[in-house]
Design an enzyme around this catalytic site. Structure first.
Site, PDB file in Angstrom:
ATOM      1  N   ASP A   5       0.688  13.913  16.129  1.00 53.29           N
ATOM      2  CA  ASP A   5       1.109  13.916  14.722  1.00 53.29           C
ATOM      3  C   ASP A   5      -0.116  13.979  13.810  1.00 53.29           C
ATOM      4  O   ASP A   5      -0.226  13.221  12.841  1.00 53.29           O
ATOM      5  CB  ASP A   5       1.952  12.676  14.417  1.00 53.29           C
ATOM      6  CG  ASP A   5       2.825  12.862  13.171  1.00 53.29           C
ATOM      7  OD1 ASP A   5       3.048  14.036  12.783  1.00 53.29           O
ATOM      8  OD2 ASP A   5       3.261  11.859  12.597  1.00 53.29           O
ATOM      9  N   ILE A  31       0.834  -1.204   0.000  1.00 51.65           N
ATOM     10  CA  ILE A  31       0.000   0.000   0.000  1.00 51.65           C
ATOM     11  C   ILE A  31       0.867   1.252   0.000  1.00 51.65           C
ATOM     12  O   ILE A  31       0.632   2.207  -0.721  1.00 51.65           O
ATOM     13  CB  ILE A  31      -0.943   0.019   1.227  1.00 51.65           C
ATOM     14  CG1 ILE A  31      -1.920  -1.159   1.165  1.00 51.65           C
ATOM     15  CG2 ILE A  31      -1.700   1.333   1.301  1.00 51.65           C
ATOM     16  CD1 ILE A  31      -2.810  -1.268   2.387  1.00 51.65           C
ATOM     17  N   GLY A  32       1.879   1.242   0.836  1.00 52.03           N
ATOM     18  CA  GLY A  32       2.730   2.428   0.931  1.00 52.03           C
ATOM     19  C   GLY A  32       3.818   2.230   1.962  1.00 52.03           C
ATOM     20  O   GLY A  32       4.045   1.119   2.460  1.00 52.03           O
ATOM     21  N   TYR A  82       8.012   3.979   9.991  1.00 48.55           N
ATOM     22  CA  TYR A  82       8.958   2.982  10.479  1.00 48.55           C
ATOM     23  C   TYR A  82       8.917   1.669   9.695  1.00 48.55           C
ATOM     24  O   TYR A  82       9.431   0.662  10.142  1.00 48.55           O
ATOM     25  CB  TYR A  82       8.691   2.699  11.964  1.00 48.55           C
ATOM     26  CG  TYR A  82       8.882   3.911  12.821  1.00 48.55           C
ATOM     27  CD1 TYR A  82      10.119   4.553  12.898  1.00 48.55           C
ATOM     28  CD2 TYR A  82       7.823   4.440  13.553  1.00 48.55           C
ATOM     29  CE1 TYR A  82      10.298   5.670  13.674  1.00 48.55           C
ATOM     30  CE2 TYR A  82       7.996   5.557  14.347  1.00 48.55           C
ATOM     31  CZ  TYR A  82       9.231   6.169  14.410  1.00 48.55           C
ATOM     32  OH  TYR A  82       9.407   7.283  15.188  1.00 48.55           O
TER      33      TYR A  82
END
Length: 639
Positions: free
Chosen positions: A150, A27-28, A32
């Site tokens: 984040d 997917i990507g 990490y």
């Protein structure tokens, strides 16, 4: 092993994912590790897996994400957690699998970029819907004493049924009842709140859950403009600019509603103690417009996702996050160190590397280098062709990356910020004696008068000349610097709202007045006394001001200056006297006023030549004359 809330988790106690999950496609890439789409072999369910490899490098992040996913993923706006798995692999290294809900709609960042690529923009009401769902997810976290830390478009994912999910809790933090604030600088720079950045620079600074409100405000701008503010600058430079700049806004605020602009303004309140909480923001009128329209907006969002996936996704731009946890870094010998214009762009920066970069700059006569918004100036101790009229024009209105580092660029930045934001700007010049502060101040004033389009030549000359005049009265020769400022100087330049300079004012403070009557060995008095004495001597006017012609005044004497001729022979002093006299005339002093200045300076020198001696004791004084003030006055004499 990983310590979680005082207990020990043994990684190989988790089941092997191979028995349940099969990887279908990539997917990507996450912060990490890679993210894959997986298929449950038992029930055909699809999910996403984040594979963390190697495990032991990121213990803190695993601990945070595991705890939050395990305890808080039971919310419609938080990605579902299906479990943790451990895959033993002696050849490639052990892997930890976090299996999560598959959000096949992609991130809101990808969706917005796809729209902009097609010449469209997301409608405000749809932006409001996405932000409201994100706020509900954040409210759930905050109610459970957890900060995300984040929040950004890439961490807000969409499902094909129009759902909005918060993901990526690797840097999230849990707050205990005794610790409601955090003091670790962490997150992705462009979205980081000023108080979070400040934790890296100030030990006594902390923050609370409202840092997520700031990040959401930046995300709101991202949904409108396609990118967060400062996306075109280096992340480390962004860390310098965010705390020092006014709160950002949409690129074209007028194209958006007052409610949307106000929502962003509320989120981006720089003082976090005055910033609203996520619960407060849920009540904002921009967000409340969604109420009762959820089903329709989900349908619209599904349509956008469908079109986006059919037309193909735009190129993704990744913004890596940072964490200021202390780690041990193995240092290697540095060879062929890459030359940079901004030390903040160095991947590793320590004292030795900074010193090496500065040495390389000095060797190639590049005396300027940036550290974010700070300019380091290295005194070259020689005249360099860096300040011509061509250089003056070169830095006016130019992008910082278009030219080498230069003090004119700092002047331009301050000037443009003043005009753009209609607010005062301050440039601080600091450094050791001999580092070039005085010359830097002069160059800044020179460039600012050009930028300020002084309406006449006389005004520009006055501003520049008064600076030299103050230096003559406040600078002196020391052991390590022939032109050392012996005072603090505050120069205030005044501009109209259109940016036209109309005047300047100089204030002095902490003037080293004791230097007038005494100087250390090898040092001298203030410049002005030498200039005046040499100039008046050349004009044969010493007698007019009662100054001695045989030997210099005591305040000017040192081991190298014993005779008046030593002063007279100094062409430098004489030329400086002419320059100072011209400065006085330029700023408007008449000859009579100039004579008064000379008289005051001469009086100070003459006072230094007064000698006192006792010519009688108390018993020797005639008591009949005690009432006679003249007799008592004769106890002192003037030499």
């Amino acid at each position: 092993m990983l310590s979680v809330t005082g207990k020990t988790i043994i990684f190989d106690s988790f089941p092997d994912p191979s028995d349940t999950w099969e990887i279908i496609e990539t997917i990507g890439k996450g912060t990490y590790g890679k993210v894959f789409k997986v298929l449950n072999k038992k029930n055909g369910q699809k999910a996403a897996v984040k594979i963390l490899d190697p495990v032991h490098d990121i213990d803190e992040e695993i601990e945070a994400e595991y705890n939050i996913l395990k305890g808080l993923s039971d919310h419609p706006n938080v990605v579902k957690f299906y479990g943790m798995y451990f895959k033993k692999d002696k050849k490639n290294g052990d892997q930890l699998w976090l299996v999560l809900e598959l959000c096949s709609g992609g991130s809101v960042t990808d969706l917005v970029k796809g729209l902009l690529k097609r010449g469209e923009s997301m409608k405000e009401v749809l932006i409001a819907y996405i932000l409201r769902e994100a706020l509900l997810g954040l409210q759930h976290l905050h109610n459970n004493k957890t900060i995300h830390r984040d929040v950004k478009g890439n961490n807000i994912l969409l499902t094909t049924d129009g759902g909005v999910k918060l993901v990526d809790f690797g840097v999230s933090a849990q707050l205990t009842s005794t610790r409601l604030h955090r003091n670790t600088s962490v997150g992705t720079p462009f979205w980081m709140a000023p108080e979070v950045i400040a934790c890296e620079q100030q030990l006594d600074t902390n923050y609370d859950a409202r840092c997520d409100a700031w990040s959401l405000g930046i995300t709101a701008i991202e949904l409108g403009d396609g990118d967060p503010p400062l996306a075109d600058v280096h992340p480390m430079r962004a860390l310098f600019k965010i705390p020092r700049s006014p709160p950002p806004t949409l690129q074209q605020p007028d194209l958006w509603s007052a409610e949307f602009n106000d929502f962003i303004n509320k989120c981006l309140t720089k003082d976090f103690e005055k910033r609203p909480t996520v619960s407060d923001l849920l009540q904002h009128e921009f967000i409340s417009q969604v109420e009762g329209r959820e089903t329709l907006l989900q349908k619209q969002l599904m349509e956008f996702i469908d079109v986006h996936q059919q037309t193909g996704v735009s190129e993704k731009s990744r913004h890596e996050r940072i964490h200021t946890k202390k780690i041990n870094v193995t240092k290697f010998p540095v060879t062929n160190l890459k030359e940079v214009d901004d030390l903040a762009t160095m991947e590793v920066m320590d004292e030795n590397l900074v010193a090496e970069q500065l040495q390389k700059c000095y060797a190639r006569d590049q005396i300027y280098i940036y550290v974010g918004d700070i300019l380091i100036a290295i005194n070259p101790f020689q005249n360099l062709d860096l300040y011509s009229s061509q250089h003056t024009k070169q830095y006016i209105g130019a992008k910082r990356t278009d030219n080498p580092p230069h003090i004119f660029a700092i002047a331009d930045l301050g000037y443009e910020s003043m005009v753009t934001y209609s607010s005062d700007q301050c440039i601080v010049i600091s450094g050791e004696s001999g580092s070039g502060k005085t010359e830097s101040a002069h160059l800044l004033v020179q460039q600012l008068t050009v930028l300020g389009k002084a309406n006449n030549r006389t005004l520009q000359e006055k501003i520049l000349q008064v600076n030299k005049l103050v230096e003559a009265f406040g600078n002196a020769s020391t052991i390590i610097n022939d032109n050392s400022s012996r005072f603090g100087k505050y120069l205030e330049m005044k501009f109209t709202s259109a940016g036209v300079v109309i005047g300047a004012q100089i204030s002095e403070y902490l003037l080293e007045k004791s230097r007038v009557v005494h100087q250390a060995i090898g040092e001298k008095n203030f410049h002005i006394f030498y200039y005046i004495y040499a100039g008046l001597a050349e004009k044969k006017k010493l007698a007019h001001y009662k100054l001695p012609e045989s030997k210099p005044p005591r305040y000017l004497q040192n081991e190298h200056l014993r005779m008046v001729q030593d002063l007279m022979n100094s062409s430098f002093y004489r030329s400086q006297f002419e320059l100072i006299e011209q400065c006085f005339k330029v700023i408007g002093f008449t000859m009579d006023e100039l004579g008064s200045v000379y008289s005051i300076l001469a009086s100070i020198l003459n006072i230094g030549n007064i000698e006192f001696s006792s010519v009688a004791t108390e018993h020797q004084i005639d008591k009949s004359n005690v009432s006679n003030p003249t007799a008592l006055g004769n106890c002192g004499r003037t030499a």
